[in-house]
Motif scaffolding. Structure first.
Motif, short mmCIF file in Angstrom:
data_model
loop_
_atom_site.label_atom_id
_atom_site.label_comp_id
_atom_site.label_asym_id
_atom_site.label_seq_id
_atom_site.Cartn_x
_atom_site.Cartn_y
_atom_site.Cartn_z
N TYR A 294 0.84 -1.32 -0.37
CA TYR A 294 0.04 0.02 -0.03
C TYR A 294 1.21 1.38 0.26
N VAL A 295 0.09 2.18 -0.55
CA VAL A 295 1.61 3.83 -0.40
C VAL A 295 1.31 3.97 0.20
N HIS A 296 0.11 4.09 0.97
CA HIS A 296 0.88 4.55 2.58
C HIS A 296 1.20 4.11 3.63
N ARG A 297 2.20 2.77 3.24
CA ARG A 297 3.42 2.28 3.35
C ARG A 297 5.14 2.89 3.87
N ILE A 298 4.73 3.79 2.94
CA ILE A 298 6.04 4.30 1.87
C ILE A 298 5.44 5.68 2.46
N HIS A 299 4.77 6.37 1.86
CA HIS A 299 4.65 7.44 2.17
C HIS A 299 3.28 7.74 3.24
N PRO A 300 3.71 8.07 4.54
CA PRO A 300 2.78 7.31 5.24
C PRO A 300 2.08 9.16 5.39
N LEU B 260 -0.11 9.90 3.31
CA LEU B 260 -1.00 9.97 1.88
C LEU B 260 -1.93 9.40 2.93
N LYS B 261 -1.89 8.66 4.04
CA LYS B 261 -3.16 7.31 4.51
C LYS B 261 -4.17 8.56 4.59
N GLY B 262 -5.20 7.86 4.03
CA GLY B 262 -6.58 8.39 3.93
C GLY B 262 -6.72 9.20 2.83
N PHE B 263 -6.09 8.54 2.13
CA PHE B 263 -6.13 10.23 0.57
C PHE B 263 -6.07 8.86 -0.27
N ILE B 264 -5.45 8.06 -0.01
CA ILE B 264 -5.18 6.56 -1.69
C ILE B 264 -5.19 5.48 -1.27
N ASP B 265 -5.82 4.85 -1.64
CA ASP B 265 -5.84 3.15 -1.01
C ASP B 265 -5.24 2.57 -2.03
N LEU B 266 -5.04 3.01 -2.88
CA LEU B 266 -4.05 1.98 -4.35
C LEU B 266 -2.35 1.46 -4.01
N THR B 267 -2.36 0.46 -4.07
CA THR B 267 -0.77 -0.28 -4.26
C THR B 267 -0.28 -0.30 -5.01
N PHE B 268 1.29 -0.32 -5.07
CA PHE B 268 2.17 0.12 -6.22
C PHE B 268 2.84 -1.07 -7.11
N SER B 269 2.60 -1.41 -8.43
CA SER B 269 2.77 -2.42 -9.24
C SER B 269 4.37 -2.29 -9.58
N PRO B 270 4.18 -3.28 -10.12
CA PRO B 270 6.12 -3.49 -10.75
C PRO B 270 5.19 -3.22 -11.81
N MET B 271 6.79 -2.40 -13.15
CA MET B 271 6.73 -1.77 -13.21
C MET B 271 6.36 -2.94 -15.13
N GLU B 272 5.07 -2.75 -15.76
CA GLU B 272 4.19 -3.69 -16.66
C GLU B 272 3.78 -2.08 -17.86
N MET B 273 4.93 -2.28 -18.68
CA MET B 273 4.53 -0.84 -20.26
C MET B 273 3.16 -0.78 -20.52
N ASP B 274 2.67 -2.63 -20.44
CA ASP B 274 1.28 -2.39 -21.32
C ASP B 274 0.50 -1.94 -21.06
N LYS B 275 0.79 -1.83 -19.04
CA LYS B 275 -0.83 -1.79 -18.06
C LYS B 275 -0.18 -0.41 -18.63
N ILE B 276 0.54 0.60 -18.39
CA ILE B 276 1.12 2.00 -18.01
C ILE B 276 -0.12 2.37 -19.05
N VAL B 277 0.61 1.66 -21.05
CA VAL B 277 0.29 2.83 -21.69
C VAL B 277 -1.41 3.04 -21.71
N ASN B 278 -2.05 1.30 -21.13
CA ASN B 278 -3.67 1.23 -21.76
C ASN B 278 -4.35 2.00 -20.68
N GLN B 279 -3.58 2.19 -19.33
CA GLN B 279 -4.72 2.71 -18.78
C GLN B 279 -4.49 4.19 -18.31
N CYS B 280 -3.31 4.65 -18.65
CA CYS B 280 -2.65 6.10 -18.11
C CYS B 280 -2.95 6.98 -19.71
N ASP B 281 -3.15 8.45 -19.44
CA ASP B 281 -2.81 9.46 -21.14
C ASP B 281 -1.80 10.34 -20.23
N LEU B 282 -1.36 10.50 -19.71
CA LEU B 282 -0.24 11.27 -19.20
C LEU B 282 0.52 10.02 -18.17
#
Lengths: 351, 57
Positions: free
Chosen positions: A41-47, A49-71
């Motif tokens: 979880y992001v807040h474990r590394i950036h404390p 941000l707890k309560g602002f974000i519930d995402l987890t870090f992903s490994p670097m996967e180019m296809d996933k990034i390109v498909n899911q991001c505009d920038l």
């Protein structure tokens, strides 16, 4: 509303990007990568941000990034962004790179300042150097923007009005920078331990610092002639903040009011530049104490008639105008948002 | 009424009800000006004396 990703989201700059992005009104966070912290979880590394974000870090996967991001923001160490940016660029996704890998226009300057040959020199001309106060119109049209070095942007903004107005002798420009510990990044070394870092005024690269190359490049753009600068940075006892003290010499006598006009003309429309030269109050010249947490670069000057010297001063938060704040400002321009969107924070004082 | 700061060129706003002897401060550079004469349409000012700060002795 656009979807954005952050490659290298676990460092200090990555954390600062997330701090700004979680409350940005025009952005939805999509993919955050961290090689070392994938699955966490992001807040474990950036404390904070707890309560602002519930995402987890992903490994670097180019296809996933390109498909899911505009920038995509690329916030990895110098040298590591080369292949990531090259691959992203070929997909058409917009990129804001916070490393130095695409800042310099001349491939030979990478050999001079970084000690390696640039493998994708054809991309250097595609990258726009990300100081809106110099390159705003190019940034609006850019697919790839390379954010400036923190000390570089801070000193460039102090010197720009003097060079635009051709007030100074361009053969002697001396840049003295002081920077806090967060500028060294989240990876430790023997010099970053508290016992060795606390209380220092460490001249860690008195000459040939790599930001010199960017400062020379951009001041040459501003002045229309080849500029060289002498730069000496110091690590000081701050967490956030940069003060640059830039010593230059007038080429003919100027009055104080002429300098005021030059600075006002350069920056009167700029939302993140404040002119600081006050005879009264607590804040008389730029001081990083009064910009912490904000995207401001405060700029001011003093005159020394005895030696014909101008002391051009500037202060910024190295993680903000020096990194993540500039990155968001550039994204706003690239995407047609209000340039100040998600960035109108008053500085945190006292801190 | 508007005047220009003699030190930095900023615009100074002189309130209508200001009086001779009053201090007008420049919002940009902090220079103090004392109003030395004033009529309906004109105002004359001179830089006011101030004590500066000095460290390092």
């Amino acid at each position: 509303m656009i979807k954005v990703g952050v490659v290298g989201a676990s460092g200090y700059v990555g954390g600062e990007l997330l701090r700004l992005l979680v409350v940005h009104p025009d952005v939805e966070l999509s993919v955050l990568t961290s090689r070392q912290n994938a699955g966490e979880y992001v807040h474990r590394i950036h404390p904070s941000l707890k309560g602002f974000i519930d995402l987890t870090f992903s490994p670097m996967e180019m296809d996933k990034i390109v498909n899911q991001c505009d920038l995509v923001f690329v916030s990895v160490p110098h040298g590591n962004a080369l292949n990531i940016v090259k691959d992203l660029y070929s997909t058409g996704v917009k990129i804001v790179d916070l490393s130095a890998d695409f800042r310099l226009k001349n491939a030979e300057d990478y050999v001079k300042w970084y000690g390696w040959e640039h493998p994708f020199s054809d991309l250097l001309s595609k990258s726009v150097y990300g100081i809106p106060e110099i390159h705003r119109n190019e940034i609006k049209e850019a697919k790839l923007v390379s954010c400036p070095g923190c000390m570089a942007v801070t000193s460039i903004l102090a010197l720009k009005p003097l060079l635009e107005n051709k007030f100074i002798d361009t053969s002697h420009i001396i840049v003295d920078s002081k920077i806090g510990s967060s500028g060294a990044g989240a990876n430790d070394s023997t010099g970053t331990h508290h016992a060795m870092r606390y209380g220092v005024i460490r001249p860690y690269k008195p000459s040939k610092h790599r930001h010199t190359g960017e400062i020379e490049q951009e001041l040459s753009v501003v002045s229309g002639e080849k500029i060289k600068v002498s730069m000496s940075p110091h690590a000081v006892n701050l967490v956030r903040g940069i003060l640059t003290t830039n010593h230059v010499f007038l080429n003919s006598p100027r009055s104080e009011i002429e300098l005021w006009k030059a600075y006002r003309n350069s920056y009167k429309e700029e939302p993140f530049i404040r002119l600081i030269r006050d005879k009264k109050g607590l804040y008389k010249f730029p001081d990083p104490k009064f910009v912490v947490g904000s995207n401001f670069c405060d700029v001011g000057f003093d005159m020394d008639e005895n030696t014909n010297r101008i002391v051009a001063l500037s202060a910024s938060d190295n993680l903000m105008k020096g990194a993540a704040g500039s990155a968001i400002q550039n994204m706003n321009l690239m995407c047609g948002f209000n340039e100040t969107s998600g960035l109108r924070y008053t500085p945190l004082t006292p801190v | 009424m508007k005047k220009e700061c003699k030190d930095c060129g900023a615009e100074l706003t002189i309130p209508q009800d200001s009086m001779v002897g009053e201090i007008i401060t420049c919002p940009d550079c902090g220079t103090d000006f004392e109003i030395v004469s004033k009529t309906e349409d004109t105002v004359e000012m001179k830089e006011a004396e101030s004590v500066g700060e000095d460290w390092g002795q």
